[in-house]
Design a protein around this motif. Structure first.
Motif, mmCIF file in Angstrom:
data_model
loop_
_atom_site.group_PDB
_atom_site.id
_atom_site.type_symbol
_atom_site.label_atom_id
_atom_site.label_comp_id
_atom_site.label_asym_id
_atom_site.label_seq_id
_atom_site.Cartn_x
_atom_site.Cartn_y
_atom_site.Cartn_z
ATOM 1 N N PHE A 1 0.821 -1.198 0.000
ATOM 2 C CA PHE A 1 0.000 0.000 0.000
ATOM 3 C C PHE A 1 0.862 1.257 0.000
ATOM 4 O O PHE A 1 0.533 2.247 -0.667
ATOM 5 N N VAL A 2 1.968 1.231 0.740
ATOM 6 C CA VAL A 2 2.888 2.373 0.741
ATOM 7 C C VAL A 2 3.419 2.613 -0.667
ATOM 8 O O VAL A 2 3.483 3.754 -1.145
ATOM 9 N N ASN A 3 3.792 1.531 -1.364
ATOM 10 C CA ASN A 3 4.272 1.671 -2.740
ATOM 11 C C ASN A 3 3.176 2.203 -3.655
ATOM 12 O O ASN A 3 3.409 3.075 -4.497
ATOM 13 N N PHE A 4 1.980 1.666 -3.520
ATOM 14 C CA PHE A 4 0.839 2.110 -4.323
ATOM 15 C C PHE A 4 0.583 3.598 -4.116
ATOM 16 O O PHE A 4 0.389 4.353 -5.070
ATOM 17 N N SER A 5 0.580 4.032 -2.856
ATOM 18 C CA SER A 5 0.309 5.439 -2.538
ATOM 19 C C SER A 5 1.380 6.361 -3.099
ATOM 20 O O SER A 5 1.105 7.516 -3.433
ATOM 21 N N ALA A 6 2.613 5.848 -3.192
ATOM 22 C CA ALA A 6 3.725 6.656 -3.687
ATOM 23 C C ALA A 6 3.816 6.651 -5.206
ATOM 24 O O ALA A 6 4.693 7.298 -5.777
ATOM 25 N N GLY A 7 2.936 5.907 -5.868
ATOM 26 C CA GLY A 7 2.955 5.877 -7.319
ATOM 27 C C GLY A 7 3.900 4.859 -7.919
ATOM 28 O O GLY A 7 4.197 4.917 -9.114
ATOM 29 N N VAL A 8 4.392 3.930 -7.098
ATOM 30 C CA VAL A 8 5.314 2.901 -7.600
ATOM 31 C C VAL A 8 4.504 1.820 -8.310
ATOM 32 O O VAL A 8 3.550 1.279 -7.746
ATOM 33 N N SER A 9 4.872 1.505 -9.535
ATOM 34 C CA SER A 9 4.145 0.498 -10.307
ATOM 35 C C SER A 9 4.398 -0.898 -9.755
ATOM 36 O O SER A 9 5.450 -1.181 -9.193
ATOM 37 N N GLY A 10 3.424 -1.782 -9.961
ATOM 38 C CA GLY A 10 3.614 -3.193 -9.634
ATOM 39 C C GLY A 10 3.340 -3.565 -8.202
ATOM 40 O O GLY A 10 3.854 -4.574 -7.719
ATOM 41 N N ALA A 11 2.526 -2.772 -7.494
ATOM 42 C CA ALA A 11 2.178 -3.155 -6.118
ATOM 43 C C ALA A 11 1.419 -4.483 -6.138
ATOM 44 O O ALA A 11 0.519 -4.684 -6.947
#
Length: 301
Positions: A241-251
């Motif tokens: 979720f942290v990656n998703f919120s930061a805009g990192v692809s492939g969560a």
């Protein structure tokens, strides 16, 4: 003298044939060029977020229609209202198109077909959506006006990963539900069924914590209003979720709904850990969606 006359006749005949062929080819060629220019002007107006110019390109005849991903809008006033939503979204997206095919439908009507790509965000946060567009034009008082449009965005395929364009955080608070002391047969509330607004290019999320047990997440999310009332939902752990919120692809996700109007939830997850139920409206450029989410976790020892 005869030779000169013969050459004159030959040249005259050749010029007449050429003129006839040119006269036959010119109307279709001119029509094709005019329609291609109209399509480019239509896309340029979108990229300038110029709602007035876009609306003015549509016919004001009663039969004008616009179709987008399953939603039908009828009448110029309704179409104008939809494009007015572009106001305030400046800089949030850009549209590019491929080659423009033109199919003549008589002297005063033509169909244009092209592919398009919508780019959201910039740099590392950039995401793209692809689709196809059909525009039907009619010549009205010397101007080409749109009497029908149909856009179709390429559907996202179900997978175990999602991409993000770093959307804004949800407006309502979302607190992690604590783990009860007794975990045998424990029921943990996740979403209470209240109606919430999911802003365009954003998401809402419900946080919950699971104990050291296998838990079944059950519930239902329903689109209530806004555009096609469609949304996409995910369940993911805290790191993803942290990656998703930061805009990192492939969560990575534990569950996802696909792009739907109603999403029943039924998935088993082994705790312990903090998890997030996410309801996303990231792909929508300007249309907010209203959804109702109800979910809980039932955990054994």
């Amino acid at each position: 003298m005869l030779r000169t006359s013969f050459l004159g006749v030959l040249v005259t005949s050749t010029l007449l044939c050429s003129a006839l062929l040119h006269a036959q080819a010119t109307p279709a060629s001119i029509q094709r060029t005019e329609i291609q220019q109209a399509v480019r002007a239509y896309i340029d107006a979108h990229n300038r977020f110029d709602a007035a110019t876009i609306a003015d390109m549509y016919s004001r005849e009663p039969g004008v229609t616009s179709v987008g991903d399953g939603q039908i809008m009828r009448g110029w006033d309704r179409i104008r209202e939809a494009f007015d939503q572009l106001v305030g979204t400046e800089g949030k997206f850009k549209i590019s198109i491929g080659s423009i095919d033109v199919v003549p439908l008589g002297g005063n009507n033509a169909l244009a077909l092209t592919t398009y790509t919508i780019t959201l965000g910039t740099g590392a946060q950039e995401t793209q959506q692809r689709g196809a567009m059909t525009l039907v034009f009619q010549k009205v008082q010397g101007e080409w006006k749109i009497v029908h449009d149909h856009t179709s965005t390429q559907a996202q395929t179900a997978s175990t990963a999602v991409s993000s364009s770093a959307p804004a955080q949800p407006s309502q608070p979302s607190q992690v539900q604590p783990v009860p002391a007794k975990t045998s047969g424990t029921r943990i509330a996740i979403a209470d069924g209240q109606v919430v607004i999911v802003k365009a290019q954003s998401f809402v999320h419900y946080d919950f914590q699971l104990p050291s047990a296998t838990c079944t997440i059950s519930g239902r999310i329903t689109g209530v209003s806004g555009g096609n009332k469609d949304f996409e939902a995910f369940i993911m752990d805290d790191d993803n979720f942290v990656n998703f919120s930061a805009g990192v692809s492939g969560a990575r996700v534990n569950w996802q709904s696909g792009r739907v109007v109603v999403a029943p939830i039924d998935v088993s997850i082994a705790g312990p850990g903090v998890y997030h139920l996410v309801v996303s409206n990231i792909w929508s450029i300007a249309t907010d969606k209203t959804v109702q989410a109800q979910a809980f976790a039932q955990c054994g020892r």
